[in-house]
Enzyme design. Sequence first.
Site, PDB file in Angstrom:
ATOM      1  N   SER A  13       0.835  -1.208   0.000  1.00  0.00           N
ATOM      2  CA  SER A  13       0.000   0.000   0.000  1.00  0.00           C
ATOM      3  C   SER A  13       0.860   1.244   0.000  1.00  0.00           C
ATOM      4  CB  SER A  13      -0.925  -0.003   1.220  1.00  0.00           C
ATOM      5  OG  SER A  13      -1.843  -1.068   1.186  1.00  0.00           O
ATOM      6  N   ARG A  38       0.794   8.110   5.768  1.00  0.00           N
ATOM      7  CA  ARG A  38      -0.029   7.342   6.710  1.00  0.00           C
ATOM      8  C   ARG A  38      -1.475   7.801   6.650  1.00  0.00           C
ATOM      9  NH1 ARG A  38       0.600   2.584   8.746  1.00  0.00           N
ATOM     10  NH2 ARG A  38       2.819   3.135   8.740  1.00  0.00           N
ATOM     11  N   HIS A  41      -2.910   6.481   3.475  1.00  0.00           N
ATOM     12  CA  HIS A  41      -3.120   5.048   3.663  1.00  0.00           C
ATOM     13  C   HIS A  41      -4.419   4.782   4.419  1.00  0.00           C
ATOM     14  CE1 HIS A  41      -2.409   1.194   5.913  1.00  0.00           C
ATOM     15  NE2 HIS A  41      -2.029   0.798   4.715  1.00  0.00           N
TER      16      HIS A  41
END
Length: 222
Positions: A13, A38, A41
Site C-alpha cells: 500500500s 499514513r 493510507h
Amino acid sequence: MKHERPADIERTSMAIITQELADLGIELPPDEAPVIKRVIHTSADFDYAKNLVFTPNAVPLAQEALRRGGMTIITDTNMAKAGVSRVGLEKLGGQVLCFMADPDIAQRAKNQGSTRAVAAMQKAAQAYPGAILAVGNAPTALFEIVRQMERGFHPALVIGVPVGFVNVVEAKETVLAACRTYDVPAIVALGRKGGSNVAAAICNALVYGAGDLLDPTARGWQ
C-alpha cells in the site's frame, strides 16, 4: 499479486501511495512524508498531500517529545483513542487518554454551558500541560485550545483535523494561526476533511517514527 499477510499489505500500500504521488508530480518534504502517507493510507484520499499543513519542524519536535518518554496523547474522541498504537506508545513509555466520557467532564460542560469537547480541553490544559492534543471531531475543542494558549498553555503538539461543515474551516485556520503566534507545533488539515481516523493516523505516524516502528514487522506484524 495476491497479498494476505498484514505486513506485506501495508508495504505494498505504501509503495502504491509513493508511486501515485510521484505520478501526480508531488514531492513531499522528508520529515512530513511519513505522516502524509499514513493519512493517505488510512483515508485513500490524496487531497491530504495538499491540505495537511505543518508548522516548521512540527514532526521532529513531536517525535523528540515522544522519545523523551512519559508523553500523553489526548484525543477528542474515544474512536481516535482506540486507533492510536498501544504497541508504539508502550515502547516510548507514553499513554493515550480521552476525557469525553468522564463524569466530571459532563458535569463541567453542563455547569458552564459548553460542549464536552471544550471541558475536555480545559482538563487537558490543567492536568497535562505538555501533552499532544489530537482533535479529529470537535471544532469547539480547537477554539478552546486557542483560548488556553492565550493564557499560557503550551502543548507539545496540536493536531487539528476535525471533519464537518459548521465552524470546522474557521477553527482549523484559527488554531493554526494561534500555534504560529505562540510557537506551538501543529499539524492541521485545512478545509472540511478530517476525522478521528485521520487524527489517529497522524499520531501513529509520529509514534512509529519516534519508536523506529515504521516497518510493520517492528510492530509484531507478520
